[in-house]
Design a protein around this motif. Structure first.
Motif, PDB file in Angstrom:
ATOM      1  N   PHE A   1       0.732  -1.215   0.049  1.00 42.35           N
ATOM      2  CA  PHE A   1      -0.047   0.042  -0.201  1.00 42.35           C
ATOM      3  C   PHE A   1       0.897   1.383   0.045  1.00 42.35           C
ATOM      4  O   PHE A   1       0.395   2.428  -0.459  1.00 42.35           O
ATOM      5  CB  PHE A   1      -0.973   0.095   1.008  1.00 42.35           C
ATOM      6  CG  PHE A   1      -1.940   1.120   1.281  1.00 42.35           C
ATOM      7  CD1 PHE A   1      -2.942   1.220   0.090  1.00 42.35           C
ATOM      8  CD2 PHE A   1      -1.896   2.454   2.139  1.00 42.35           C
ATOM      9  CE1 PHE A   1      -3.777   2.208   0.273  1.00 42.35           C
ATOM     10  CE2 PHE A   1      -2.758   3.417   2.042  1.00 42.35           C
ATOM     11  CZ  PHE A   1      -3.723   3.340   1.344  1.00 42.35           C
ATOM     12  N   ASP A   2       2.200   1.178   0.405  1.00 37.21           N
ATOM     13  CA  ASP A   2       3.051   2.302   0.356  1.00 37.21           C
ATOM     14  C   ASP A   2       3.252   2.559  -0.874  1.00 37.21           C
ATOM     15  O   ASP A   2       3.608   3.838  -1.131  1.00 37.21           O
ATOM     16  CB  ASP A   2       4.222   1.962   1.237  1.00 37.21           C
ATOM     17  CG  ASP A   2       4.152   1.676   2.717  1.00 37.21           C
ATOM     18  OD1 ASP A   2       3.239   2.386   3.498  1.00 37.21           O
ATOM     19  OD2 ASP A   2       4.829   0.953   3.373  1.00 37.21           O
ATOM     20  N   LEU A   3       3.302   1.839  -1.813  1.00 38.68           N
ATOM     21  CA  LEU A   3       3.559   2.236  -3.348  1.00 38.68           C
ATOM     22  C   LEU A   3       2.359   3.164  -3.666  1.00 38.68           C
ATOM     23  O   LEU A   3       2.566   4.067  -4.424  1.00 38.68           O
ATOM     24  CB  LEU A   3       3.728   0.987  -4.043  1.00 38.68           C
ATOM     25  CG  LEU A   3       3.795   1.398  -5.756  1.00 38.68           C
ATOM     26  CD1 LEU A   3       5.151   1.889  -5.807  1.00 38.68           C
ATOM     27  CD2 LEU A   3       4.165  -0.199  -6.555  1.00 38.68           C
ATOM     28  N   TRP A   4       1.115   2.850  -3.243  1.00 38.60           N
ATOM     29  CA  TRP A   4      -0.116   3.522  -3.708  1.00 38.60           C
ATOM     30  C   TRP A   4       0.172   4.862  -2.950  1.00 38.60           C
ATOM     31  O   TRP A   4      -0.130   5.884  -3.549  1.00 38.60           O
ATOM     32  CB  TRP A   4      -1.427   3.069  -3.373  1.00 38.60           C
ATOM     33  CG  TRP A   4      -2.392   4.269  -3.628  1.00 38.60           C
ATOM     34  CD1 TRP A   4      -3.331   4.262  -2.253  1.00 38.60           C
ATOM     35  CD2 TRP A   4      -2.737   4.738  -4.429  1.00 38.60           C
ATOM     36  NE1 TRP A   4      -4.232   5.301  -2.425  1.00 38.60           N
ATOM     37  CE2 TRP A   4      -3.943   5.496  -4.015  1.00 38.60           C
ATOM     38  CE3 TRP A   4      -2.571   4.845  -5.665  1.00 38.60           C
ATOM     39  CZ2 TRP A   4      -4.755   6.495  -4.868  1.00 38.60           C
ATOM     40  CZ3 TRP A   4      -2.953   5.745  -6.672  1.00 38.60           C
ATOM     41  CH2 TRP A   4      -4.381   6.459  -6.067  1.00 38.60           C
ATOM     42  N   ILE A   5       0.519   5.005  -1.830  1.00 39.69           N
ATOM     43  CA  ILE A   5       0.557   6.350  -1.037  1.00 39.69           C
ATOM     44  C   ILE A   5       1.738   7.051  -1.983  1.00 39.69           C
ATOM     45  O   ILE A   5       1.623   8.436  -1.978  1.00 39.69           O
ATOM     46  CB  ILE A   5       1.125   6.189   0.593  1.00 39.69           C
ATOM     47  CG1 ILE A   5       0.197   5.440   1.175  1.00 39.69           C
ATOM     48  CG2 ILE A   5       1.554   7.480   1.138  1.00 39.69           C
ATOM     49  CD1 ILE A   5       0.402   4.869   2.540  1.00 39.69           C
ATOM     50  N   PHE A   6       2.815   6.718  -2.114  1.00 43.04           N
ATOM     51  CA  PHE A   6       3.835   7.211  -3.111  1.00 43.04           C
ATOM     52  C   PHE A   6       3.235   7.705  -4.295  1.00 43.04           C
ATOM     53  O   PHE A   6       3.547   9.095  -4.447  1.00 43.04           O
ATOM     54  CB  PHE A   6       4.879   6.244  -3.491  1.00 43.04           C
ATOM     55  CG  PHE A   6       6.152   6.963  -4.094  1.00 43.04           C
ATOM     56  CD1 PHE A   6       7.308   7.634  -3.370  1.00 43.04           C
ATOM     57  CD2 PHE A   6       6.136   6.861  -5.315  1.00 43.04           C
ATOM     58  CE1 PHE A   6       8.115   8.030  -4.085  1.00 43.04           C
ATOM     59  CE2 PHE A   6       7.073   7.382  -6.172  1.00 43.04           C
ATOM     60  CZ  PHE A   6       8.327   8.166  -5.458  1.00 43.04           C
ATOM     61  N   VAL A   7       2.358   6.866  -5.172  1.00 42.59           N
ATOM     62  CA  VAL A   7       1.717   7.561  -6.237  1.00 42.59           C
ATOM     63  C   VAL A   7       0.766   8.539  -5.950  1.00 42.59           C
ATOM     64  O   VAL A   7       0.837   9.710  -6.541  1.00 42.59           O
ATOM     65  CB  VAL A   7       1.254   6.359  -7.192  1.00 42.59           C
ATOM     66  CG1 VAL A   7       0.409   7.101  -8.283  1.00 42.59           C
ATOM     67  CG2 VAL A   7       2.412   5.551  -7.454  1.00 42.59           C
ATOM     68  N   ALA A   8      -0.057   8.437  -4.906  1.00 46.55           N
ATOM     69  CA  ALA A   8      -1.109   9.249  -4.596  1.00 46.55           C
ATOM     70  C   ALA A   8      -0.582  10.601  -4.123  1.00 46.55           C
ATOM     71  O   ALA A   8      -1.088  11.651  -4.359  1.00 46.55           O
ATOM     72  CB  ALA A   8      -2.000   8.813  -3.461  1.00 46.55           C
ATOM     73  N   CYS A   9       0.527  10.571  -3.452  1.00 45.27           N
ATOM     74  CA  CYS A   9       1.327  11.956  -3.126  1.00 45.27           C
ATOM     75  C   CYS A   9       1.367  12.636  -4.266  1.00 45.27           C
ATOM     76  O   CYS A   9       1.185  13.971  -4.328  1.00 45.27           O
ATOM     77  CB  CYS A   9       2.416  11.555  -2.546  1.00 45.27           C
ATOM     78  SG  CYS A   9       2.310  10.971  -0.695  1.00 45.27           S
ATOM     79  N   GLY A  10       1.889  12.237  -5.397  1.00 45.30           N
ATOM     80  CA  GLY A  10       2.433  12.865  -6.548  1.00 45.30           C
ATOM     81  C   GLY A  10       0.935  13.219  -7.365  1.00 45.30           C
ATOM     82  O   GLY A  10       0.781  14.708  -7.590  1.00 45.30           O
ATOM     83  N   LEU A  11      -0.061  12.697  -7.407  1.00 40.92           N
ATOM     84  CA  LEU A  11      -1.474  12.964  -7.989  1.00 40.92           C
ATOM     85  C   LEU A  11      -1.976  14.148  -6.799  1.00 40.92           C
ATOM     86  O   LEU A  11      -2.383  15.041  -7.572  1.00 40.92           O
ATOM     87  CB  LEU A  11      -2.353  11.843  -8.063  1.00 40.92           C
ATOM     88  CG  LEU A  11      -1.854  10.659  -8.990  1.00 40.92           C
ATOM     89  CD1 LEU A  11      -2.769   9.740  -9.026  1.00 40.92           C
ATOM     90  CD2 LEU A  11      -1.455  11.225 -10.414  1.00 40.92           C
TER      91      LEU A  11
END
Length: 320
Positions: free
Chosen positions: A68-78
């Protein structure tokens, strides 16, 4: 003869001539993308990097990386792109009468007539709703922090009207992601996140004071307050203080994040982040000329690299 509205191809004065919005975006979308500062990505980076700091230190803190940290990382950018855009749109709505009186900003979409106030409000709402969809994928504590951040975003454009320290309000808003993303990973706030938040605020005071020196003459004429006007010729002395505060608080954040579970080697590597960041800020001070707007603009832009430096050290510390 009735004056023709500005063409959607008319760029903003302080945007790079070869930016992607002017080169590739459809003509109808350009004014709205300019309203979101998509043609000037530095603001997105400055909002995003504290989020990534928070994620990296949270992972160092509990030594529990997960998918889920990978999604957090991407979601931060978006989310950073959308909320920076929404914040800039709100800023331009509230500052439209000020921007029209400042040489650097009168070419922005609202004062130049490319976008109406109603159109800007609608565009801001769209960006906020998209950002909300991303926020709702996080845990409840992080969602609550995300909603709370809107208060800071709302207040910031008015700060320069009532305080000489509007950069503090910018720092409070721009570094909120360090708290939110730490909480998205761990489920609750802890002292390292708060210390990191403080470090980010001091960093914002550093770079945005440099940025504000581009407009000191116009700001004085129209009565807009800023730390650049407040500090004047003593700016370099104040910036050294912000440098030391930022580096010191970030160093403490690293220590408190690493102490529970990380190895000594990971701690040492992570501590290299604030140390190297401090040297980069000191390099900026050596080249600072507050009377040269072009130099101030250049130094402001290099703060993307300033914020990237500790992130690289934090990421390396997670590998040992």
């Amino acid at each position: 003869m009735q004056e023709q509205p500005p063409s959607p191809d008319a760029p903003v004065a302080d945007a790079r001539a070869d930016n992607w919005v002017d080169r590739y975006a459809p003509a109808f979308a350009r004014p709205y993308l300019r309203l979101s500062r998509a043609d000037r990505p530095i603001g997105t980076w400055l909002l995003l990097l504290p989020c990534w700091w928070g994620l990296a230190l949270a992972m160092l803190y509990d030594q529990s990386p997960r998918w889920f940290d990978l999604w957090i990382f991407v979601a931060c950018g978006l989310g950073a792109f959308l909320m920076r855009g929404a914040g800039c749109t709100w800023n331009d709505i509230t500052d439209r009468h000020i921007d029209d009186r400042v040489a650097r900003t009168r070419s922005r979409p609202i004062p130049s007539g490319q976008v109406s106030v109603k159109g800007a409000v609608a565009w801001m709402a769209i960006q906020c709703l998209l950002a909300l969809c991303i926020l709702l994928t996080f845990n409840r504590a992080a969602i609550s922090l995300g909603v709370l951040s809107l208060l800071l975003v709302t207040i910031y454009p008015f700060a320069k009207r009532f305080t000489w320290w509007p950069q503090v309000f910018l720092g409070l808003a721009f570094n909120w992601g360090a708290l939110l993303v730490w909480t998205a990973h761990t489920g609750s706030l802890a002292s390292p996140a708060v210390l990191l938040y403080g470090a980010g605020i001091a960093w914002t005071l550093f770079y945005d004071t440099i940025y504000a020196h581009q407009d000191t003459e116009d700001d004085a004429l129209i009565g807009v307050k800023s730390t650049a006007r407040l500090f004047g010729e003593n700016t370099a002395h104040w910036l050294r203080r912000f440098l030391m505060i930022s580096v010191g608080l970030m160093g403490l954040a690293v220590i408190f994040a690493a102490m529970p579970n990380a190895s000594i080697l990971a701690l040492v590597i992570a501590l290299g982040g604030p140390w190297a960041m401090g040297w980069h800020m000191a390099w900026q001070l050596r080249g600072l000329d507050i009377h040269d707007p072009a130099k101030c603009h250049h130094l402001f832009l290099v703060n993307r690299d300033t914020g990237m430096i500790p992130l690289l050290f934090f990421a390396a510390s997670l590998l040992v």
